[in-house]
Design a protein around this motif. Structure first.
Motif, PDB file in Angstrom:
ATOM      1  N   GLU A   1      36.704  19.660  12.566  1.00 30.83           N
ATOM      2  CA  GLU A   1      37.315  20.567  11.597  1.00 30.83           C
ATOM      3  C   GLU A   1      37.480  21.956  12.210  1.00 30.83           C
ATOM      4  OE1 GLU A   1      35.434  20.682   7.817  1.00 30.83           O
ATOM      5  OE2 GLU A   1      35.141  18.508   7.712  1.00 30.83           O
TER       6      GLU A   1
ATOM      7  N   ARG B   1      37.474  25.901  12.302  1.00 32.11           N
ATOM      8  CA  ARG B   1      36.703  26.960  11.670  1.00 32.11           C
ATOM      9  C   ARG B   1      36.951  28.283  12.394  1.00 32.11           C
ATOM     10  NH1 ARG B   1      36.153  23.801   8.219  1.00 32.11           N
ATOM     11  NH2 ARG B   1      34.275  23.141   7.102  1.00 32.11           N
TER      12      ARG B   1
ATOM     13  N   HIS C   1      41.510  33.283   7.730  1.00 38.35           N
ATOM     14  CA  HIS C   1      40.229  33.316   7.020  1.00 38.35           C
ATOM     15  C   HIS C   1      39.461  34.626   7.241  1.00 38.35           C
ATOM     16  CE1 HIS C   1      40.090  28.597   7.115  1.00 38.35           C
ATOM     17  NE2 HIS C   1      41.083  29.081   6.397  1.00 38.35           N
TER      18      HIS C   1
ATOM     19  N   ASP D   1      33.932  29.633  -2.277  1.00 34.67           N
ATOM     20  CA  ASP D   1      34.472  29.330  -0.947  1.00 34.67           C
ATOM     21  C   ASP D   1      33.821  28.055  -0.422  1.00 34.67           C
ATOM     22  OD1 ASP D   1      35.263  29.220   1.707  1.00 34.67           O
ATOM     23  OD2 ASP D   1      35.035  31.368   2.049  1.00 34.67           O
ATOM     24  N   ASP D   2      34.638  27.011  -0.209  1.00 39.22           N
ATOM     25  CA  ASP D   2      34.092  25.710   0.190  1.00 39.22           C
ATOM     26  C   ASP D   2      33.906  25.565   1.696  1.00 39.22           C
ATOM     27  OD1 ASP D   2      36.711  25.517   1.000  1.00 39.22           O
ATOM     28  OD2 ASP D   2      37.162  23.676  -0.078  1.00 39.22           O
ATOM     29  N   LYS D   3      34.284  26.564   2.491  1.00 34.01           N
ATOM     30  CA  LYS D   3      34.104  26.504   3.935  1.00 34.01           C
ATOM     31  C   LYS D   3      33.001  27.428   4.434  1.00 34.01           C
ATOM     32  CE  LYS D   3      38.842  25.183   5.262  1.00 34.01           C
ATOM     33  NZ  LYS D   3      38.482  23.848   5.795  1.00 34.01           N
ATOM     34  N   TYR D   4      32.946  28.634   3.896  1.00 35.20           N
ATOM     35  CA  TYR D   4      32.023  29.640   4.400  1.00 35.20           C
ATOM     36  C   TYR D   4      31.087  30.167   3.304  1.00 35.20           C
ATOM     37  CZ  TYR D   4      35.873  29.677   7.785  1.00 35.20           C
ATOM     38  OH  TYR D   4      36.852  29.310   8.685  1.00 35.20           O
TER      39      TYR D   4
END
Length: 329
Positions: A200, A202, A251, A267-270
């Motif tokens: 993924e 990032r 981002h 926030d579903d990533k960070y």
């Protein structure tokens, strides 16, 4: 299948990306051999010229994307074609050169893997009389707010010039976890892009990336990033901020805030995954709840690319985000 030629303008977050990687990301189900064949045959062009697969895209490049055949798979769900959904976009501004909409959360700005129709494809389908319609910049899928498109190539080129030279002004409304203490805070933390071990993509603050990128190929490019945060309101466990982008990295706001210890709510990533899960679960009860990331592009200030007139485009806070504030109060 992408059935027609598309001319796409590369925005800042695509700067320095190798062209073959651009196509691999956009067309994940297409064999790499087919992508390389398109490049070798000259069907892919940048600014009207042939390029090889080593070419690195630059912000402002006009990329010719030819028809790309996506192979059908045996799985019936993967063969399914999703028709365009007719969405009545909230138009913030429109004239012969520009179109600005209030993008809804949950909608990608352009189609790609897993997304049949993004904002740009939807608008092209709705406004077939437009001979030219291109995104001036991008917003993440979950981010709502002001999105600008150009209806003339000359307008697109001029707006990209303004963006590169720092003549535009972008503001976001953002809710973070924690009590923000500084009325005004400049954050200048360079960023890098990398791939996780799960494959993924990032972004991280360069100085804090550590071993997270050690498995990647080659040294990642370090990108200068500058965000100006202003305190709007503070509650017991949350803070409302105005974030002004001085640079437009992928981002950027999300990573800067997470690095400072103030992750964006939802926030579903960070973000804070425990908090996000609790807020999503509370939708079934009377508790504090939120179903998506609290990040809204509230204001964009530019000079009109043809007339030079100053334009201030504003998008009101969506109902779901306003409800979250009401619950806090």
């Amino acid at each position: 299948m992408n059935a027609s030629v598309v001319i796409e303008s590369i925005v800042e977050d695509g700067d320095n990306q190798r062209i073959d990687n651009f196509f691999f990301k956009r067309f994940k189900n297409v064999p790499k051999s087919h992508i390389y064949q398109l490049l070798r045959s000259g069907q892919v062009r940048v600014n009207g010229k042939r390029v090889n697969f080593h070419y690195r895209l630059h912000a402002g490049d006009l990329l010719r994307i030819p028809p790309v055949r996506t192979p059908l798979t045996k799985h019936p769900q993967q063969r399914k074609k999703y028709p365009a959904i007719s969405i009545a976009f909230d138009i913030l501004f429109e004239d012969d050169a520009l179109l600005a909409i209030n993008k809804p959360s949950g909608m990608a700005v352009h189609g790609g893997s897993g997304v049949s129709f993004g904002v740009i494809e939807q608008l092209r389908a709705q406004r077939q009389e437009y001979k030219f319609l291109e995104l001036v910049h991008r917003l993440d899928r979950e981010t709502s707010g002001v999105l600008m498109l150009a209806k003339k190539r000359s307008a697109l080129v001029e707006l990209h010039r303004q963006i590169r030279s720092g003549q535009t002004e972008k503001h976001y409304q953002v809710m973070v976890k924690g009590k923000w203490s500084n009325p005004i805070q400049n954050v200048k933390l360079p960023l890098i892009k990398y791939m996780t071990t799960e494959g993924e993509r990032r972004v991280a603050v360069a100085a804090a990336a550590g071993t997270a990128i050690s498995h990647g190929r080659g040294a990642p490019k370090v990108m200068a990033a500058h965000t100006l945060f202003k305190q709007v309101k503070v509650w017991q466990n949350f803070s409302m901020l105005d974030a002004e982008l001085k640079t437009g990295r992928t981002h950027q706001i999300r990573v800067h805030l997470a690095h400072l210890g103030y992750p964006i709510v939802g926030d579903d990533k960070y973000g804070d995954f425990v908090l996000n899960k609790q807020l999503a679960r509370n939708r079934r009860s009377a508790g504090l709840s939120l179903a998506r990331m609290f990040l809204h592009a509230s204001c964009l200030r530019i000079k009109h690319p043809l007339s030079g007139q100053k334009l201030g485009l504003k998008a009101p806070l969506p109902a779901d985000l306003q409800t979250f504030i009401t619950q806090l109060e």
